[in-house]
Design an enzyme around this catalytic site. Structure first.
Site, PDB file in Angstrom:
ATOM      1  N   TYR A 126      49.028  40.305  47.995  1.00 44.51           N
ATOM      2  CA  TYR A 126      49.117  39.043  47.268  1.00 44.51           C
ATOM      3  C   TYR A 126      50.242  38.201  47.843  1.00 44.51           C
ATOM      4  O   TYR A 126      51.400  38.575  47.786  1.00 44.51           O
ATOM      5  CB  TYR A 126      49.360  39.280  45.778  1.00 44.51           C
ATOM      6  CG  TYR A 126      48.319  40.105  45.063  1.00 44.51           C
ATOM      7  CD1 TYR A 126      47.014  40.206  45.551  1.00 44.51           C
ATOM      8  CD2 TYR A 126      48.629  40.801  43.897  1.00 44.51           C
ATOM      9  CE1 TYR A 126      46.066  40.968  44.891  1.00 44.51           C
ATOM     10  CE2 TYR A 126      47.678  41.564  43.228  1.00 44.51           C
ATOM     11  CZ  TYR A 126      46.396  41.653  43.735  1.00 44.51           C
ATOM     12  OH  TYR A 126      45.459  42.405  43.076  1.00 44.51           O
ATOM     13  N   PRO A 148      39.506  40.425  33.542  1.00 43.16           N
ATOM     14  CA  PRO A 148      38.809  40.607  32.259  1.00 43.16           C
ATOM     15  C   PRO A 148      38.333  39.292  31.649  1.00 43.16           C
ATOM     16  O   PRO A 148      37.537  39.308  30.705  1.00 43.16           O
ATOM     17  CB  PRO A 148      39.868  41.279  31.385  1.00 43.16           C
ATOM     18  CG  PRO A 148      41.164  40.770  31.928  1.00 43.16           C
ATOM     19  CD  PRO A 148      40.946  40.711  33.419  1.00 43.16           C
ATOM     20  N   LEU A 149      38.809  38.172  32.211  1.00 41.63           N
ATOM     21  CA  LEU A 149      38.363  36.856  31.740  1.00 41.63           C
ATOM     22  C   LEU A 149      37.488  36.163  32.783  1.00 41.63           C
ATOM     23  O   LEU A 149      37.374  34.938  32.801  1.00 41.63           O
ATOM     24  CB  LEU A 149      39.575  35.983  31.387  1.00 41.63           C
ATOM     25  CG  LEU A 149      40.431  36.515  30.227  1.00 41.63           C
ATOM     26  CD1 LEU A 149      41.670  35.658  30.025  1.00 41.63           C
ATOM     27  CD2 LEU A 149      39.603  36.585  28.952  1.00 41.63           C
ATOM     28  N   GLY A 150      36.859  36.973  33.640  1.00 43.69           N
ATOM     29  CA  GLY A 150      35.928  36.401  34.610  1.00 43.69           C
ATOM     30  C   GLY A 150      36.559  35.368  35.513  1.00 43.69           C
ATOM     31  O   GLY A 150      35.993  34.303  35.747  1.00 43.69           O
ATOM     32  N   ARG A 151      37.775  35.682  36.022  1.00 46.12           N
ATOM     33  CA  ARG A 151      38.509  34.745  36.885  1.00 46.12           C
ATOM     34  C   ARG A 151      38.689  33.384  36.208  1.00 46.12           C
ATOM     35  O   ARG A 151      38.642  32.341  36.850  1.00 46.12           O
ATOM     36  CB  ARG A 151      37.805  34.595  38.229  1.00 46.12           C
ATOM     37  CG  ARG A 151      37.809  35.880  39.041  1.00 46.12           C
ATOM     38  CD  ARG A 151      37.064  35.765  40.349  1.00 46.12           C
ATOM     39  NE  ARG A 151      37.218  36.990  41.097  1.00 46.12           N
ATOM     40  CZ  ARG A 151      36.546  38.121  40.851  1.00 46.12           C
ATOM     41  NH1 ARG A 151      35.654  38.139  39.881  1.00 46.12           N
ATOM     42  NH2 ARG A 151      36.753  39.207  41.554  1.00 46.12           N
ATOM     43  N   PHE A 189      36.725  31.957  34.012  1.00 53.25           N
ATOM     44  CA  PHE A 189      35.499  31.306  33.534  1.00 53.25           C
ATOM     45  C   PHE A 189      35.300  31.553  32.040  1.00 53.25           C
ATOM     46  O   PHE A 189      34.873  30.663  31.298  1.00 53.25           O
ATOM     47  CB  PHE A 189      34.291  31.837  34.310  1.00 53.25           C
ATOM     48  CG  PHE A 189      33.189  30.818  34.486  1.00 53.25           C
ATOM     49  CD1 PHE A 189      32.680  30.529  35.744  1.00 53.25           C
ATOM     50  CD2 PHE A 189      32.655  30.130  33.403  1.00 53.25           C
ATOM     51  CE1 PHE A 189      31.660  29.584  35.907  1.00 53.25           C
ATOM     52  CE2 PHE A 189      31.652  29.186  33.553  1.00 53.25           C
ATOM     53  CZ  PHE A 189      31.154  28.914  34.816  1.00 53.25           C
TER      54      PHE A 189
END
Length: 328
Positions: A56, A204-207, A209
């Site tokens: 990263y 867990p938040l769909g990137r 979305f």
């Protein structure tokens, strides 16, 4: 803050962790001062698991996290990863899991983080050219040397997980898992549960979305990598947005946000699951931690299964080359 155990060797972490990737890479709008303040806020709230990786930045996220936890080391469970090789300029150079590289990568991470040990050390992606026994054998030597406390794998397939666990106990398996990425339910979750391995859910938040904050691809900055992600492109975007809007409706009825509903659902899938939503802002962190107060009923589960059954999301998780590195 509730805690959960990862594996059977004694690793205990907060029920919700903090993914630090976006503070340094892939997403736009980075602000180091706010990122450090977000990490400090997480610690104040009882979030102990901080997740980073050498790739990263590349490399700069470990430096940032190390700076943020200076003087607070005993309050966090520090997780980082190796295996995805990048140059200083950011080019991807392949995947390595050979013993020599494992030691080199660990020493480099320790130096950047400014610590004498890593609590949870993951192989970020499985090297197809190196037997997993060699990789985990080298990781086990790091444990013996006191450089690492617990071992983890990321995006490994069932057979690889079993072979790795036979060499040295694996505390955690990390893969993507969310309302729109339910693939782990088929083979991965049953495998790790049989072996007594904890599960760490990234994205867990769909990137982002599933937060409901992204209404158009134009909401993403030009240098945001999600613009090239299949689920954010073309017809897939609208199909996925339609699904998210149904989640929003359900969240409003429960008196919570879409993000909180998505995280609460994931937390309710088992006490062995620890989501690590990534954020670089304190306000979003506070919202995410609020998911711990949202209760998912049997009726909620059934409704969610009807809205977002496995395979409902349009498009693959990554582009074709990256998909080949998953589930090895």
């Amino acid at each position: 803050m509730h805690t959960r155990k990862l594996g059977r060797e004694g690793l205990e972490v907060s029920a919700l962790g903090l993914g630090c990737m976006g503070m340094s890479d892939f997403y736009a709008g980075r602000d180091e001062a706010e990122a450090v303040a977000t990490i400090h806020r997480a610690i104040d709230l009882g979030v102990t698991l901080l997740d980073t990786a050498d790739m990263y930045g590349p490399f700069t996220n470990e430096v940032l996290v190390g700076k943020a936890i200076e003087g607070l080391r005993d309050q966090v469970v520090l997780a980082t990863k190796f295996g995805n090789v990048r140059s200083e300029k950011g080019e991807f150079l392949g995947i390595r899991g050979d013993a020599e590289y494992v030691w080199q990568a660990c020493d480099a991470s320790l130096k950047r983080l400014g610590v004498d040990h890593i609590d949870l050390y993951y192989q970020h992606r499985v090297d197809p050219n190196t037997p997993i026994e060699e990789t985990v054998g080298a990781m086990a030597e790091l444990v013996k040397a006191g450089k690492v406390r617990y071992l983890g794998l990321s995006e490994a397939g069932p057979e690889t997980i079993r072979r790795a666990h036979a060499v040295h106990p694996i505390a955690a398996l990390q893969t993507e898992y969310s309302l729109w990425s339910r693939e782990p339910e088929e083979e991965i979750l049953p495998t790790v549960r049989q072996l007594g391995i904890g599960y760490v859910a990234y994205s867990p938040l769909g990137r982002g979305f599933l937060t409901g904050q992204i209404r158009s691809v134009d909401d993403l900055a030009e240098d945001d990598y999600r613009r090239s992600a299949p689920r954010f492109q073309g017809e897939n975007f609208q199909k996925n947005l339609d699904l998210v809007q149904e989640v929003e409706t359900m969240a409003r009825e429960k008196g919570c946000t879409s993000s909180q509903l998505a995280l609460a659902w994931l937390l309710a899938q088992g006490e062995d699951i620890v989501p690590i939503p990534g954020t670089k802002k304190r306000a979003r962190l506070d919202e995410n931690v609020g998911a711990l107060d949202v209760r998912i009923t049997a009726e909620d589960r059934a409704r969610i299964d009807a809205i977002l059954p496995p395979g409902a999301a349009a498009g693959s998780r990554y582009d074709a080359p990256q998909m080949q590195a998953l589930n090895r």
